[in-house]
Enzyme design. Structure first.
Site, short mmCIF file in Angstrom:
data_model
loop_
_atom_site.label_atom_id
_atom_site.label_comp_id
_atom_site.label_asym_id
_atom_site.label_seq_id
_atom_site.Cartn_x
_atom_site.Cartn_y
_atom_site.Cartn_z
N GLY A 219 31.49 -20.31 0.91
CA GLY A 219 31.22 -21.11 -0.36
C GLY A 219 30.35 -20.41 -1.25
N ASN A 220 30.00 -21.20 -2.06
CA ASN A 220 28.93 -20.82 -3.08
C ASN A 220 28.02 -21.76 -3.73
OD1 ASN A 220 30.20 -21.67 -5.81
ND2 ASN A 220 31.68 -20.22 -4.86
N ARG A 221 26.94 -21.51 -4.43
CA ARG A 221 26.05 -22.56 -4.72
C ARG A 221 26.80 -23.41 -5.97
NH1 ARG A 221 20.84 -19.83 -5.83
NH2 ARG A 221 20.38 -21.74 -6.43
N SER A 222 27.73 -23.43 -6.53
CA SER A 222 28.02 -23.90 -7.70
C SER A 222 28.31 -25.54 -7.56
CB SER A 222 29.49 -23.25 -8.34
OG SER A 222 30.05 -24.23 -9.24
N ALA A 286 33.38 -21.59 -9.94
CA ALA A 286 33.26 -20.21 -9.52
C ALA A 286 33.90 -20.29 -8.33
CB ALA A 286 31.43 -20.48 -8.61
#
Ligand code: CTP
Length: 416
Positions: A219-222, A286
């Site tokens: 995943g990512n931090r968005s 994102a």
């Protein structure tokens, strides 16, 4: 002539003035007078608490209009909906802690709260309460929720309070509330704040998740906050908004149609299916550039050792939208860029490579803006070489500026 310089500044403006139960209610009479003198038509809604401190006759004398108090009066005419719809701006002066709590939670148990729930106009609140109540975590949280929703909170000031106390909690002076009302009206812009009426806007938000196995993902931090703020503001400005959201805890803004997706490929399918049906696509999501080639069907077990994960490319949704659109000016394409170095240079290259009209550039090396924080600071670039900086501000304010740029682009695409 309407709008001539000698006209009073609020000529013909319909103001809803809510007066709730605090000692400062007597000052609401002064605010009513300022509004009337400026040419506004003022409808006062006095709550039961407010009526303990000041009489309806005072307001009727000042405004020349009947004061409303009870939701059960005049049922047939639907007073709360009529008042809410008719208002160009609503101001609650003073606003008690209880009023803030009710509005934050959408409670509607009297005429003022039902009216404000039915209103779509800007709302200004002037909180007034004892310092302890203003500083209580419950009130703080309610104030944050309201501010995030676009409600303008003016004050409180610090000063003398009821019962000989002193501290933050004193209602702002009527002149200050008057100024907040005129500012809120001006912020709506020339089209009365509905400059996206009739436009269909698709917004993607959040960070996609690419499964490794049934319980793990890349995943990512968005957080999705920027995209959700855009959806909320676009809906308030009259757009028909479709929100395609990657997993997030955020609540769907009022009036927005939401589709939930998980992976980049889900998002790709959902966006492509709608691309011809909308006027604008804002790609705030994102999107993972890569995904594990295969998600393990069962949970990866530690005792089998570190898994070898092969990543494969995901579709680049924005670039594909750019290619699919070709020379057609619609839909207007707005991309986001997260950059850490040579920010403007990389962003210009990205704008061209993706075939977008506008690019919202985040410098994600900054710690006070961007991912997982309430505020943002961005650079707006357009395909014609234009650039504008938006200083550090709430994501809502940044959303307003992005949509201002979209409106300009929608009105003049043929120049592109
Ligand atoms: N984007 C997309 N599909 C992808 C990757 C990104 O639609 N597979 C969109 C994003 O929603 C954003 C824009 O492209 O609007 C730019 O995203 P960003 O992560 O900054 O750029 P990338 O294209 O991923 O390039 P890089 O990571 O190399 O900077």
């Amino acid at each position: 002539m309407a709008g001539a310089p000698e006209d009073p500044p609020l000529d013909g403006t319909r103001v809803l003035l809510g007066v709730t139960g605090g000692i400062a209610a007597y000052k609401a009479a002064l605010l009513a007078r300022l509004l009337v003198q400026a040419g506004a038509r003022v409808d006062v809604v006095l709550t039961r608490g407010g009526a303990h401190f000041v009489g309806a006759a005072t307001f009727e004398g000042i405004t020349g209009r009947a004061v409303r108090g009870e939701v059960w009066e005049d049922i047939a005419s639907g007073t709360h909906v009529a008042l809410g719809r008719a208002a160009d701006v609503a101001v609650v002066y003073p606003a008690t802690a209880h009023t803030l709590a009710k509005l934050a939670h959408g409670l509607a148990d009297d005429l003022l709260s039902t009216t404000l729930l039915a209103a779509t106009c800007p709302v200004v609140l002037a909180p007034a309460m004892h310092t302890e109540m203003w500083q209580h975590p419950a009130t703080r949280a309610n104030a944050v929720v309201l501010a995030e929703r676009g409600v303008v909170l003016v004050g409180p000031d610090e000063g003398e309070l009821m019962g000989g106390d002193a501290g933050p909690g004193r209602v702002v002076e009527p002149e200050m509330a008057f100024e907040a009302v005129t500012t809120a009206l001006a912020a709506r812009g020339p089209a009365g704040g509905r400059d996206l009426a009739g436009r269909r806007v698709l917004i993607t938000a959040g960070g996609t998740r690419e499964p490794l196995d049934p319980v793990r993902y890349l995943g990512n931090r968005s957080s999705g906050r920027m995209g959700f703020a855009l959806a909320a503001v676009a809906a308030e400005r009259g757009a028909e908004v479709e929100l395609i959201a990657a997993p997030t805890e955020l609540a769907t803004p009022p009036g927005v149609t939401r589709t939930d997706v998980v992976t980049a490929r889900d998002m790709h399918t959902a966006v492509m299916a709608r691309r011809r049906a909308v006027d604008v696509i804002v790609k705030a999501a994102a999107v993972a550039d890569f995904r594990p080639e295969q998600a393990a069907p069962g949970k990866l077990k530690k005792d089998r050792g570190a898994p070898a994960v092969t990543l494969v490319a995901n579709p680049d949704i924005l670039a594909e939208l750019g290619t699919a659109r070709g020379a057609d000016p619609r839909p207007v394409l707005v991309g986001f860029a997260a950059e850490t170095d040579a920010v403007e240079e990389h962003a210009r290259a990205k704008l061209a490579a993706k075939g977008a009209d506008l690019l919202v550039v985040n410098d994600v090396s900054a710690t006070d803006a961007g991912f997982e924080v309430e505020d943002n600071r961005v650079l707006l670039l357009d395909r014609r070489g234009g650039r504008a900086e938006v200083a550090l501000a709430s994501k809502r304010t940044v959303a307003e500026r992005i949509l201002d740029a979209v409106v300009v682009w929608l009105d003049a695409p043929e120049q592109g």
